[in-house]
Write a protein that holds these residues in place. Structure first.
Motif, PDB file in Angstrom:
ATOM      1  N   GLY A   1      -1.018  -2.766   6.951  1.00  0.00           N
ATOM      2  CA  GLY A   1      -2.345  -2.218   7.166  1.00  0.00           C
ATOM      3  C   GLY A   1      -2.977  -2.483   8.519  1.00  0.00           C
ATOM      4  O   GLY A   1      -2.341  -2.921   9.474  1.00  0.00           O
TER       5      GLY A   1
ATOM      6  N   GLY B   1       0.825  -1.202   0.000  1.00  0.00           N
ATOM      7  CA  GLY B   1       0.000   0.000   0.000  1.00  0.00           C
ATOM      8  C   GLY B   1       0.859   1.252   0.000  1.00  0.00           C
ATOM      9  O   GLY B   1       2.082   1.191  -0.216  1.00  0.00           O
TER      10      GLY B   1
ATOM     11  N   LYS C   1      -9.533  -0.516  -1.818  1.00  0.00           N
ATOM     12  CA  LYS C   1      -9.363  -0.416  -0.375  1.00  0.00           C
ATOM     13  C   LYS C   1     -10.310   0.629   0.163  1.00  0.00           C
ATOM     14  O   LYS C   1     -10.474   1.700  -0.443  1.00  0.00           O
ATOM     15  CB  LYS C   1      -7.917  -0.034  -0.036  1.00  0.00           C
ATOM     16  CG  LYS C   1      -7.642   0.031   1.466  1.00  0.00           C
ATOM     17  CD  LYS C   1      -6.193   0.351   1.738  1.00  0.00           C
ATOM     18  CE  LYS C   1      -5.911   0.383   3.235  1.00  0.00           C
ATOM     19  NZ  LYS C   1      -4.507   0.727   3.527  1.00  0.00           N
TER      20      LYS C   1
ATOM     21  N   PHE D   1      -2.416  -6.277  -7.547  1.00  0.00           N
ATOM     22  CA  PHE D   1      -2.708  -4.877  -7.834  1.00  0.00           C
ATOM     23  C   PHE D   1      -3.077  -4.706  -9.296  1.00  0.00           C
ATOM     24  O   PHE D   1      -2.539  -5.423 -10.148  1.00  0.00           O
ATOM     25  CB  PHE D   1      -1.492  -4.020  -7.483  1.00  0.00           C
ATOM     26  CG  PHE D   1      -1.304  -3.816  -6.001  1.00  0.00           C
ATOM     27  CD1 PHE D   1      -1.646  -2.613  -5.410  1.00  0.00           C
ATOM     28  CD2 PHE D   1      -0.794  -4.828  -5.196  1.00  0.00           C
ATOM     29  CE1 PHE D   1      -1.477  -2.411  -4.043  1.00  0.00           C
ATOM     30  CE2 PHE D   1      -0.618  -4.643  -3.842  1.00  0.00           C
ATOM     31  CZ  PHE D   1      -0.955  -3.435  -3.252  1.00  0.00           C
TER      32      PHE D   1
ATOM     33  N   ASP E   1       3.339  -8.643  -0.865  1.00  0.00           N
ATOM     34  CA  ASP E   1       1.909  -8.374  -0.672  1.00  0.00           C
ATOM     35  C   ASP E   1       1.110  -9.530  -1.247  1.00  0.00           C
ATOM     36  O   ASP E   1       1.420 -10.021  -2.331  1.00  0.00           O
ATOM     37  CB  ASP E   1       1.496  -7.061  -1.343  1.00  0.00           C
ATOM     38  CG  ASP E   1       0.176  -6.519  -0.796  1.00  0.00           C
ATOM     39  OD1 ASP E   1      -0.849  -7.227  -0.926  1.00  0.00           O
ATOM     40  OD2 ASP E   1       0.163  -5.403  -0.244  1.00  0.00           O
TER      41      ASP E   1
ATOM     42  N   ARG F   1      -8.639   5.043  -4.547  1.00  0.00           N
ATOM     43  CA  ARG F   1      -7.549   4.318  -3.912  1.00  0.00           C
ATOM     44  C   ARG F   1      -7.078   3.118  -4.729  1.00  0.00           C
ATOM     45  O   ARG F   1      -5.904   2.736  -4.658  1.00  0.00           O
ATOM     46  CB  ARG F   1      -7.962   3.874  -2.508  1.00  0.00           C
ATOM     47  CG  ARG F   1      -7.870   4.967  -1.455  1.00  0.00           C
ATOM     48  CD  ARG F   1      -6.456   5.447  -1.240  1.00  0.00           C
ATOM     49  NE  ARG F   1      -5.573   4.379  -0.811  1.00  0.00           N
ATOM     50  CZ  ARG F   1      -5.364   4.044   0.463  1.00  0.00           C
ATOM     51  NH1 ARG F   1      -5.975   4.694   1.427  1.00  0.00           N
ATOM     52  NH2 ARG F   1      -4.533   3.073   0.771  1.00  0.00           N
ATOM     53  N   LYS F   2      -7.941   2.521  -5.485  1.00  0.00           N
ATOM     54  CA  LYS F   2      -7.543   1.380  -6.299  1.00  0.00           C
ATOM     55  C   LYS F   2      -6.441   1.786  -7.274  1.00  0.00           C
ATOM     56  O   LYS F   2      -5.417   1.096  -7.416  1.00  0.00           O
ATOM     57  CB  LYS F   2      -8.745   0.830  -7.057  1.00  0.00           C
ATOM     58  CG  LYS F   2      -8.446  -0.382  -7.921  1.00  0.00           C
ATOM     59  CD  LYS F   2      -9.726  -0.908  -8.575  1.00  0.00           C
ATOM     60  CE  LYS F   2      -9.444  -2.149  -9.403  1.00  0.00           C
ATOM     61  NZ  LYS F   2     -10.682  -2.688 -10.024  1.00  0.00           N
TER      62      LYS F   2
ATOM     63  N   ASP G   1      -3.092   3.656  -5.235  1.00  0.00           N
ATOM     64  CA  ASP G   1      -2.131   2.740  -4.640  1.00  0.00           C
ATOM     65  C   ASP G   1      -1.290   2.039  -5.711  1.00  0.00           C
ATOM     66  O   ASP G   1      -0.089   1.824  -5.539  1.00  0.00           O
ATOM     67  CB  ASP G   1      -2.862   1.690  -3.799  1.00  0.00           C
ATOM     68  CG  ASP G   1      -3.437   2.278  -2.518  1.00  0.00           C
ATOM     69  OD1 ASP G   1      -3.501   3.516  -2.399  1.00  0.00           O
ATOM     70  OD2 ASP G   1      -3.845   1.493  -1.641  1.00  0.00           O
TER      71      ASP G   1
END
Length: 340
Positions: free
Chosen positions: A149, A12, A41, A37, A33, A95-96, A99
């Protein structure tokens, strides 16, 4: 077993920024992670002026999509709207995509991402750390960065279950075209709020309060004429933790660094990522390089206690009756906020 100088768990904003800074400093690092991606979020996705200024200072040339917003509407219960135009823009992102842009920046500067899930860490006799992943792969590192997170497994292994959480609930709708932020406050959930952010490609409706749940959220949505839709929610840590080991650093949401009042987490995600990089490069304890943020969290804890008093609620309600005063206070705060 693979050896690497720094393992960053979490891709993130805090993890990607920290990874980019480490790569620029010439350190061998690996971001791990479990997600693929771009991934979504729960988050309003807003960058305050100090947040986007800090990001551009840390990652020169970083590119991301955002919607600039300067018009704000605030309301307390059914009182008249407090409406004003800010001197400084707030940048609303999705945010998608946001990030993913930060992770791509890290990769463009030579950073590697490993898709796997953290299981546990084990301290070694020589001072290094063995990181065990779900796939069975093992990573031997000198530093471990917990950027995983709100539900950080590294934090859980070190401190046990985490209880100081605040629940945020959101729903996404088609964008209305109104380039404005709306926040509603009430005696029933102050200092929490019901809000609407005009993010990229969608509007974000959210709610946070002492009695946050689906029913209260839907009640607010109905009051403001928002059609029912898919509701998402997430817990955000609201108490900072300091690692018990100098070579393990807990940053971003994992460390409980979001703003106690507003819930803003991106600024301190970037800030703590920078402080982790400083600790490694300068061979200093993270508790020392990050002292500024730890001190800020203590001040915010005191402010949050005051925000829960009747006096604060009374003052806030009356201040909102004077839009010019609110604008002056808001602009003054945005102007004086710095990032270094």
């Amino acid at each position: 077993m693979r050896e690497v100088e720094v393992v960053v768990v979490g891709g993130g904003p805090s993890g990607s920024v920290c990874g980019s800074l480490l790569k620029k400093a010439g350190l061998d690092c690996l971001v791990v992670d479990r997600a693929s991606f771009p991934r979504d979020k729960i988050c309003g996705g807003g960058l305050t002026p100090k947040a986007w200024r800090l990001l551009e200072h840390l990652l020169p040339g970083v590119k991301y999509d955002y919607r600039p917003v300067t018009h704000l509407k605030l309301q307390f219960d059914d009182e008249p709207l407090c409406e004003f135009e800010s001197e400084f823009e707030l940048r609303m992102t999705n945010r998608k995509d946001f990030d993913y842009s930060l992770l791509q920046y890290y990769q463009a500067h030579g950073g590697e991402v490993l898709k796997d899930a953290f299981v546990r860490y084990e301290n070694q006799a020589d001072g290094r750390i063995l990181v065990v992943l779900r796939s069975g792969e093992q990573l031997l590192c000198r530093y471990l960065i917990a950027a995983d997170g709100a539900h950080s497994r590294i934090r859980r292994q070190m401190f046990g279950p985490y209880e100081a959480n605040a629940l945020f609930i959101e729903q996404y709708t088609e964008p209305t075209g109104n380039h404005e932020i709306f926040a509603h406050f009430s005696d029933h959930y102050f200092p929490g709020s019901f809000y609407k952010f005009p993010a990229v490609g969608r509007d974000v409706w959210g709610f946070r309060g002492p009695m946050t749940d689906r029913d209260h959220f839907q009640e607010r949505m109905s009051k403001f004429g928002v059609p029912a839709g898919r509701i998402v929610g997430g817990y955000i840590p609201m108490k900072a933790v300091a690692s018990t080991q100098e070579n393990i650093m807990i940053i971003g949401d994992a460390g409980g660094f979001p703003n106690r009042i507003t819930g803003e987490g991106l600024y301190d995600a970037f800030k703590t990522a920078h402080h982790a990089q400083c600790a490694i490069v300068e061979h200093r304890p993270f508790n020392e390089t990050n002292k500024e943020v730890f001190d800020k969290m203590k001040r915010e804890d005191k402010l949050f206690k005051f925000a829960n008093t009747t006096l604060c609620r009374w003052l806030f309600r009356r201040v909102l009756r004077h839009p010019r005063l609110v604008k002056a206070l808001f602009d003054a705060k945005m102007k004086r906020e710095t990032w270094l």
